[in-house]
Design a protein around this motif. Sequence first.
Motif, mmCIF file in Angstrom:
data_model
loop_
_atom_site.group_PDB
_atom_site.id
_atom_site.type_symbol
_atom_site.label_atom_id
_atom_site.label_comp_id
_atom_site.label_asym_id
_atom_site.label_seq_id
_atom_site.Cartn_x
_atom_site.Cartn_y
_atom_site.Cartn_z
ATOM 1 N N CYS A 151 0.915 -0.996 0.201
ATOM 2 C CA CYS A 151 -0.481 0.228 0.171
ATOM 3 C C CYS A 151 1.222 1.571 -0.149
ATOM 4 O O CYS A 151 1.931 1.393 0.742
ATOM 5 C CB CYS A 151 -1.130 0.196 1.688
ATOM 6 S SG CYS A 151 -2.148 0.968 1.550
ATOM 7 N N PRO A 152 0.527 2.408 -1.018
ATOM 8 C CA PRO A 152 1.604 3.380 -1.151
ATOM 9 C C PRO A 152 1.109 4.484 0.294
ATOM 10 O O PRO A 152 0.833 4.085 0.882
ATOM 11 C CB PRO A 152 1.334 4.305 -2.465
ATOM 12 C CG PRO A 152 0.269 3.167 -3.283
ATOM 13 C CD PRO A 152 -0.637 2.678 -1.897
ATOM 14 N N THR A 153 2.398 4.705 0.553
ATOM 15 C CA THR A 153 2.103 6.097 1.580
ATOM 16 C C THR A 153 1.509 7.037 1.702
ATOM 17 O O THR A 153 0.872 7.326 0.106
ATOM 18 C CB THR A 153 3.598 6.720 1.853
ATOM 19 O OG1 THR A 153 4.361 5.737 2.023
ATOM 20 C CG2 THR A 153 4.096 7.460 2.935
ATOM 21 N N ASN A 154 0.778 6.778 2.683
ATOM 22 C CA ASN A 154 -0.265 8.203 2.541
ATOM 23 C C ASN A 154 -1.884 7.641 1.953
ATOM 24 O O ASN A 154 -2.787 8.574 1.899
ATOM 25 C CB ASN A 154 0.069 9.414 2.512
ATOM 26 C CG ASN A 154 1.191 9.985 3.350
ATOM 27 O OD1 ASN A 154 0.975 10.019 4.460
ATOM 28 N ND2 ASN A 154 2.774 10.253 2.694
ATOM 29 N N ALA A 155 -1.415 6.014 1.411
ATOM 30 C CA ALA A 155 -2.952 5.938 0.622
ATOM 31 C C ALA A 155 -4.081 5.106 1.767
ATOM 32 O O ALA A 155 -2.890 4.527 2.654
ATOM 33 C CB ALA A 155 -2.948 5.232 -0.357
ATOM 34 N N ILE A 156 -4.911 4.833 1.313
ATOM 35 C CA ILE A 156 -5.828 3.966 1.831
ATOM 36 C C ILE A 156 -5.841 2.419 0.721
ATOM 37 O O ILE A 156 -6.635 3.189 0.200
ATOM 38 C CB ILE A 156 -7.496 4.348 2.259
ATOM 39 C CG1 ILE A 156 -6.754 5.917 2.982
ATOM 40 C CG2 ILE A 156 -8.891 4.117 2.597
ATOM 41 C CD1 ILE A 156 -8.705 6.822 3.411
ATOM 42 N N CYS A 157 -6.123 1.378 1.631
ATOM 43 C CA CYS A 157 -6.098 0.160 0.816
ATOM 44 C C CYS A 157 -7.207 -1.235 0.952
ATOM 45 O O CYS A 157 -7.178 -0.835 2.104
ATOM 46 C CB CYS A 157 -4.442 -0.285 0.704
ATOM 47 S SG CYS A 157 -3.198 1.071 -0.585
ATOM 48 N N SER A 158 -7.173 -1.451 0.261
ATOM 49 C CA SER A 158 -8.265 -3.046 0.646
ATOM 50 C C SER A 158 -7.378 -3.734 0.201
ATOM 51 O O SER A 158 -6.152 -3.902 -0.671
ATOM 52 C CB SER A 158 -8.945 -3.129 0.199
ATOM 53 O OG SER A 158 -8.816 -2.935 -1.703
ATOM 54 N N SER A 159 -7.208 -4.712 0.536
ATOM 55 C CA SER A 159 -6.221 -5.865 0.259
ATOM 56 C C SER A 159 -6.920 -7.535 0.269
ATOM 57 O O SER A 159 -7.917 -7.729 0.538
ATOM 58 C CB SER A 159 -5.068 -5.914 2.292
ATOM 59 O OG SER A 159 -6.226 -6.832 3.251
ATOM 60 N N CYS A 160 -5.934 -8.335 -0.742
ATOM 61 C CA CYS A 160 -6.406 -9.196 -0.773
ATOM 62 C C CYS A 160 -5.669 -10.719 -0.617
ATOM 63 O O CYS A 160 -4.268 -10.092 -1.201
ATOM 64 C CB CYS A 160 -7.255 -9.371 -1.848
ATOM 65 S SG CYS A 160 -7.792 -11.098 -2.450
ATOM 66 N N SER A 161 -5.834 -11.726 -0.690
ATOM 67 C CA SER A 161 -4.221 -13.185 -0.245
ATOM 68 C C SER A 161 -4.958 -13.540 -1.371
ATOM 69 O O SER A 161 -6.109 -14.205 -2.017
ATOM 70 C CB SER A 161 -5.211 -13.664 0.660
ATOM 71 O OG SER A 161 -4.112 -13.153 1.889
ATOM 72 N N LYS A 162 -4.514 -13.689 -2.438
ATOM 73 C CA LYS A 162 -3.679 -15.616 -3.301
ATOM 74 C C LYS A 162 -3.675 -16.338 -3.132
ATOM 75 O O LYS A 162 -2.829 -16.551 -2.204
ATOM 76 C CB LYS A 162 -3.185 -14.129 -3.919
ATOM 77 C CG LYS A 162 -2.876 -13.553 -5.113
ATOM 78 C CD LYS A 162 -1.591 -13.435 -6.475
ATOM 79 C CE LYS A 162 -2.113 -12.437 -7.275
ATOM 80 N NZ LYS A 162 -1.204 -12.232 -8.610
ATOM 81 N N GLN A 163 -4.990 -17.530 -3.796
ATOM 82 C CA GLN A 163 -4.642 -18.513 -3.667
ATOM 83 C C GLN A 163 -4.548 -19.953 -5.333
ATOM 84 O O GLN A 163 -4.951 -19.565 -6.083
ATOM 85 C CB GLN A 163 -5.587 -19.048 -3.057
ATOM 86 C CG GLN A 163 -6.199 -20.615 -2.282
ATOM 87 C CD GLN A 163 -6.415 -21.311 -1.722
ATOM 88 O OE1 GLN A 163 -5.942 -21.352 -0.065
ATOM 89 N NE2 GLN A 163 -7.805 -21.552 -1.953
ATOM 90 N N THR A 164 -3.634 -20.200 -5.400
ATOM 91 C CA THR A 164 -4.086 -21.228 -6.480
ATOM 92 C C THR A 164 -4.664 -22.171 -6.840
ATOM 93 O O THR A 164 -5.274 -22.988 -5.372
ATOM 94 C CB THR A 164 -2.609 -21.997 -7.308
ATOM 95 O OG1 THR A 164 -2.117 -22.061 -5.494
ATOM 96 C CG2 THR A 164 -1.395 -20.178 -6.610
ATOM 97 N N THR A 165 -5.036 -23.356 -7.503
ATOM 98 C CA THR A 165 -5.772 -24.342 -7.334
ATOM 99 C C THR A 165 -5.176 -25.454 -6.383
ATOM 100 O O THR A 165 -5.665 -26.101 -5.800
ATOM 101 C CB THR A 165 -6.637 -24.990 -8.375
ATOM 102 O OG1 THR A 165 -4.809 -24.731 -9.544
ATOM 103 C CG2 THR A 165 -7.214 -23.942 -9.784
ATOM 104 N N THR A 166 -3.619 -25.333 -6.258
ATOM 105 C CA THR A 166 -2.900 -26.524 -5.698
ATOM 106 C C THR A 166 -3.078 -25.797 -4.304
ATOM 107 O O THR A 166 -1.644 -26.612 -3.872
ATOM 108 C CB THR A 166 -1.607 -26.281 -6.413
ATOM 109 O OG1 THR A 166 -0.836 -24.750 -6.341
ATOM 110 C CG2 THR A 166 -1.653 -26.643 -8.279
ATOM 111 N N CYS A 167 -3.631 -25.326 -4.059
ATOM 112 C CA CYS A 167 -4.281 -25.013 -2.589
ATOM 113 C C CYS A 167 -2.671 -23.824 -1.643
ATOM 114 O O CYS A 167 -2.141 -23.457 -0.908
ATOM 115 C CB CYS A 167 -4.433 -25.559 -1.739
ATOM 116 S SG CYS A 167 -5.681 -27.120 -2.209
#
Length: 438
Positions: A151-167
């Motif tokens: 997340c850039p400095t002084n920014a407001i962000c949402s996050s997401c954790s990636k996952q593959t089909t191989t878990c």
Amino acid sequence: ECKCLSQFNKTSCTAPYILGGTSCDGKYEKCVCPATVSLTYANDKCTQYCDGKCIKKSCTPTANQSNCTNGTQNCDNGCGQNTRKCCVACTHKITTKPANSSYTYSSCNDGSGSHQIQTGWKCNPGYHEKNGGCEKDCIANTCSGYTLAGCPTNAICSSCSKQTTTCGGGATMYKKTGCKSGYHGSGGNCVKDCIVNTCSGYTLSSCPSNGSCSSCSKQTTTCTGGGTVYKLNSCASGYKISGNSCIKSGVSRACQYVGDILYDDKTCAGVNDTLDPSKIVIGVVFDVNRRLALALHENTVSRMSWAPAIEKKISNLYFSNFFEAENDFNGKKNTDIILSQTNAFDTPAKYCHNYDPYNRGTWYLPAAGELKLIYNNLSTLNKSLSKVHGELLSNGDYLSSSMYTNYVAWTINFRNGLVIKYSTPMNDPKSYRPVLTF
């Protein structure tokens, strides 16, 4: 002397026979077949027979095998020698696989033809390989739209954790949704806001022609320039401010001369002056002392009475001779008296009274003395009327508000200036021009 018996009589034989048996003095008793040979190997072939028995043979080695998938090995060549190159036989590489998988196959050539042999395995759809087996797939999450690794400095962000089909877990990704208070977006970053400058009062996108302006550079909180805007301060010599423009400044002064052109604010310009375009011309001055001006337009009446169907005496308007009439300068008073008794009818007095619909009562039907003043300055007044595109005064008869009797009105003949009595209703057309006191 000994002699050979008669049976010893063979000295040669027809092929394939050869001399055989006992001999006597170089002669044989019979012709016999040569020794036989046996067909021992797979490729042996008899090349000569004698009395149905093989006496000669040959052997052609079998050709080497080619295009061998698994390589070659030495083998019998059909002639008793182990020198032929033969393909190694095609066999399955693997014979077992884990659950939820399928064999994979490859093509193999071993001299006896092409074969499909099991060479590996793969997990069935919906499964993936793990630790030598097949594990059920996980739900993939690619985090679409989350493109930032941090997340850039002084920014407001949402996050997401990636996952593959191989878990397998992927990195945490971020998406910028805004900036902290006091910061604004610039590309993918958040930078500090700038001080806003709206340039209040600066309303022009450019400085008008012949104007002198001050300028101001706009700026928003996002530090983007809003362009340069201007405020008109003054105009060049000979011009004046009109709204947001500079227009040519015409003459506007006190009314001083007969023929002066009268503006709506009761100031004047001379016939040879440049007119002020910001003002409205309403008339032409014909008497400076009495502050009298005539209208730019007139009307003509034919057979119009002062009050149709009510031909009664109108008091306080009568002048017994032309000398008295041409000294009557009370046109406004005369018009008011006429209207008080004839207002329900369309009369010259009513026309003059209503000449300016926004200022009713300002204009009136001139008295004989006022018409005489107009006649005396006819040329001067027409010159001014021409300049402002007004209707020129004619050389006909002009009707006044001065009366001789209730059936007779005084008129001025603009051909010669005579004050003449005309009865009403009038047999000939008469013009009438509204005037006002300014």
